[in-house]
Motif scaffolding. Structure first.
Motif, mmCIF file in Angstrom:
data_model
loop_
_atom_site.group_PDB
_atom_site.id
_atom_site.type_symbol
_atom_site.label_atom_id
_atom_site.label_comp_id
_atom_site.label_asym_id
_atom_site.label_seq_id
_atom_site.Cartn_x
_atom_site.Cartn_y
_atom_site.Cartn_z
ATOM 1 N N ALA A 121 0.825 -1.199 0.000
ATOM 2 C CA ALA A 121 0.000 0.000 0.000
ATOM 3 C C ALA A 121 0.862 1.252 0.000
ATOM 4 C CB ALA A 121 -0.925 -0.002 1.212
ATOM 5 N N GLN A 122 0.528 2.160 -0.887
ATOM 6 C CA GLN A 122 1.140 3.475 -0.958
ATOM 7 C C GLN A 122 0.044 4.493 -0.659
ATOM 8 O OE1 GLN A 122 4.379 4.302 -1.620
ATOM 9 N NE2 GLN A 122 4.858 2.138 -1.561
ATOM 10 N N PRO A 123 0.377 5.598 -0.052
ATOM 11 C CA PRO A 123 -0.665 6.578 0.281
ATOM 12 C C PRO A 123 -1.336 7.145 -0.965
ATOM 13 C CG PRO A 123 1.509 7.519 0.595
ATOM 14 C CD PRO A 123 1.712 6.063 0.294
ATOM 15 N N LEU A 124 -2.579 7.537 -0.799
ATOM 16 C CA LEU A 124 -3.308 8.152 -1.903
ATOM 17 C C LEU A 124 -2.760 9.543 -2.190
ATOM 18 C CD1 LEU A 124 -5.685 8.013 -3.873
ATOM 19 C CD2 LEU A 124 -7.132 8.910 -2.064
ATOM 20 N N VAL A 125 -2.616 10.342 -1.162
ATOM 21 C CA VAL A 125 -2.101 11.698 -1.325
ATOM 22 C C VAL A 125 -0.575 11.629 -1.369
ATOM 23 C CG1 VAL A 125 -1.958 13.999 -0.299
ATOM 24 C CG2 VAL A 125 -4.099 12.700 -0.181
ATOM 25 N N GLY A 126 -0.004 12.219 -2.380
ATOM 26 C CA GLY A 126 1.449 12.264 -2.514
ATOM 27 C C GLY A 126 2.014 11.269 -3.505
ATOM 28 N N THR A 127 1.290 10.188 -3.796
ATOM 29 C CA THR A 127 1.752 9.238 -4.805
ATOM 30 C C THR A 127 1.344 9.805 -6.160
ATOM 31 O OG1 THR A 127 1.513 7.388 -3.291
ATOM 32 C CG2 THR A 127 1.626 6.867 -5.636
ATOM 33 N N THR A 128 2.312 10.058 -7.007
ATOM 34 C CA THR A 128 2.028 10.735 -8.264
ATOM 35 C C THR A 128 2.203 9.864 -9.500
ATOM 36 O OG1 THR A 128 4.291 11.533 -8.370
ATOM 37 C CG2 THR A 128 2.671 12.974 -7.298
ATOM 38 N N ARG A 129 2.884 8.750 -9.337
ATOM 39 C CA ARG A 129 3.129 7.860 -10.467
ATOM 40 C C ARG A 129 3.034 6.433 -9.964
ATOM 41 N NH1 ARG A 129 8.154 8.158 -14.684
ATOM 42 N NH2 ARG A 129 7.194 6.754 -16.177
ATOM 43 N N VAL A 130 2.341 5.602 -10.710
ATOM 44 C CA VAL A 130 2.126 4.228 -10.301
ATOM 45 C C VAL A 130 2.544 3.301 -11.432
ATOM 46 C CG1 VAL A 130 0.453 2.573 -9.418
ATOM 47 C CG2 VAL A 130 0.142 5.000 -8.929
ATOM 48 N N SER A 131 3.390 2.329 -11.099
ATOM 49 C CA SER A 131 3.795 1.297 -12.058
ATOM 50 C C SER A 131 3.125 -0.006 -11.654
ATOM 51 C CB SER A 131 5.314 1.128 -12.058
ATOM 52 O OG SER A 131 5.921 2.305 -12.519
ATOM 53 N N TYR A 132 2.444 -0.617 -12.597
ATOM 54 C CA TYR A 132 1.685 -1.832 -12.330
ATOM 55 C C TYR A 132 2.406 -3.053 -12.890
ATOM 56 C CZ TYR A 132 -1.985 1.328 -10.920
ATOM 57 O OH TYR A 132 -2.701 2.295 -10.260
ATOM 58 N N PRO A 133 2.145 -4.237 -12.323
ATOM 59 C CA PRO A 133 2.849 -5.447 -12.756
ATOM 60 C C PRO A 133 2.542 -5.863 -14.193
ATOM 61 C CG PRO A 133 1.124 -5.990 -11.182
ATOM 62 C CD PRO A 133 1.233 -4.494 -11.217
ATOM 63 N N CYS A 134 1.487 -5.316 -14.783
ATOM 64 C CA CYS A 134 1.159 -5.640 -16.169
ATOM 65 C C CYS A 134 1.964 -4.788 -17.152
ATOM 66 C CB CYS A 134 -0.337 -5.489 -16.405
ATOM 67 S SG CYS A 134 -0.999 -3.876 -15.958
ATOM 68 N N GLY A 135 2.880 -3.955 -16.617
ATOM 69 C CA GLY A 135 3.756 -3.160 -17.477
ATOM 70 C C GLY A 135 3.267 -1.749 -17.738
ATOM 71 N N VAL A 136 2.147 -1.372 -17.193
ATOM 72 C CA VAL A 136 1.583 -0.034 -17.392
ATOM 73 C C VAL A 136 2.055 0.877 -16.270
ATOM 74 C CG1 VAL A 136 -0.561 1.307 -17.454
ATOM 75 C CG2 VAL A 136 -0.446 -0.925 -18.579
ATOM 76 N N THR A 137 2.492 2.075 -16.640
ATOM 77 C CA THR A 137 2.818 3.111 -15.668
ATOM 78 C C THR A 137 1.882 4.279 -15.912
ATOM 79 O OG1 THR A 137 5.124 2.428 -15.526
ATOM 80 C CG2 THR A 137 4.616 4.679 -14.830
ATOM 81 N N VAL A 138 1.264 4.754 -14.834
ATOM 82 C CA VAL A 138 0.294 5.846 -14.939
ATOM 83 C C VAL A 138 0.822 7.041 -14.176
ATOM 84 C CG1 VAL A 138 -2.073 6.581 -14.457
ATOM 85 C CG2 VAL A 138 -1.614 4.199 -15.100
ATOM 86 N N ASP A 139 0.981 8.152 -14.888
ATOM 87 C CA ASP A 139 1.301 9.422 -14.244
ATOM 88 C C ASP A 139 -0.056 10.024 -13.883
ATOM 89 O OD1 ASP A 139 1.963 12.031 -13.528
ATOM 90 O OD2 ASP A 139 3.619 12.092 -14.943
ATOM 91 N N LEU A 140 -0.384 9.973 -12.614
ATOM 92 C CA LEU A 140 -1.726 10.328 -12.158
ATOM 93 C C LEU A 140 -2.116 11.762 -12.506
ATOM 94 C CD1 LEU A 140 -1.524 8.534 -8.716
ATOM 95 C CD2 LEU A 140 -2.575 7.681 -10.824
#
Length: 182
Positions: free
Chosen positions: A35-54
């Motif tokens: 778990a990463q916090p909702l506030v302050g996390t700006t970029r998420v990399s997922y195990p399916c190879g997708v990275t989302v710049d929120l």
């Protein structure tokens, strides 16, 4: 444009790719979810190879963010504990009636899952147009109209995070302020 028209108009020739008939990768991801916090996390990399710049994705979700602003405190806790993905897996299992291990965009399965997962948390779900923007991140070349169970959970996580990043008053993103969820 009706929802089936949107799906047909935005999709080139579909090439079927083999899909799992199990949700085991999703179950493993949920078990190992950090778990990463909702506030302050700006970029998420997922195990399916997708990275989302929120912050880049959030503007497409401004309306759904405004509709859900009152639930930010509850969702901040859910994301920080990882309960949102555990609950989304339960919702996914109800949506995957045939136990295929995937849901289809073409028959509305992905949209049904996303709406049900949002409603589970008493949130207003994104419209199909808003959802389509997120779906396109997980299948950018439209190789297949399917998302497997883990991709559906990652899609939901990205949507939730982006919705609450889109709220007015959230911190502005700085290139040095990047965290990832793996």
């Amino acid at each position: 444009m009706c929802s089936s028209d949107l799906r047909a108009a935005t999709k080139p020739e579909v090439l079927e790719r083999p899909r799992p008939r199990t949700s085991a990768p999703a179950e493993e991801w949920v078990r190992s979810y950090v778990a990463q916090p909702l506030v302050g996390t700006t970029r998420v990399s997922y195990p399916c190879g997708v990275t989302v710049d929120l912050a880049d994705f959030a503007p497409a979700l401004m309306e759904v963010a405004a509709a859900n602003a009152g639930r930010q405190a509850d969702m901040t806790k859910a994301v920080a504990s990882g309960s949102h993905v555990r609950s989304a897996l339960d919702v996914y299992r109800k949506c995957d009636r045939d136990l295929d291990g995937f849901l289809s965009w073409d028959n509305g399965g992905v949209a049904e899952f996303a709406a049900a997962a949002f409603r589970h948390f008493h949130l207003e779900p994104p419209t199909e147009k808003e959802l389509h923007s997120a779906y396109a991140l997980f299948d950018p070349e439209w190789r297949s109209p399917f998302l497997d169970a883990r991709e559906c959970l990652c899609l939901f996580d990205a949507l939730i995070r982006s919705v609450f990043v889109a709220l007015p008053g959230q911190r502005k993103v700085d290139a040095t302020d990047r965290k990832s969820v793996v």
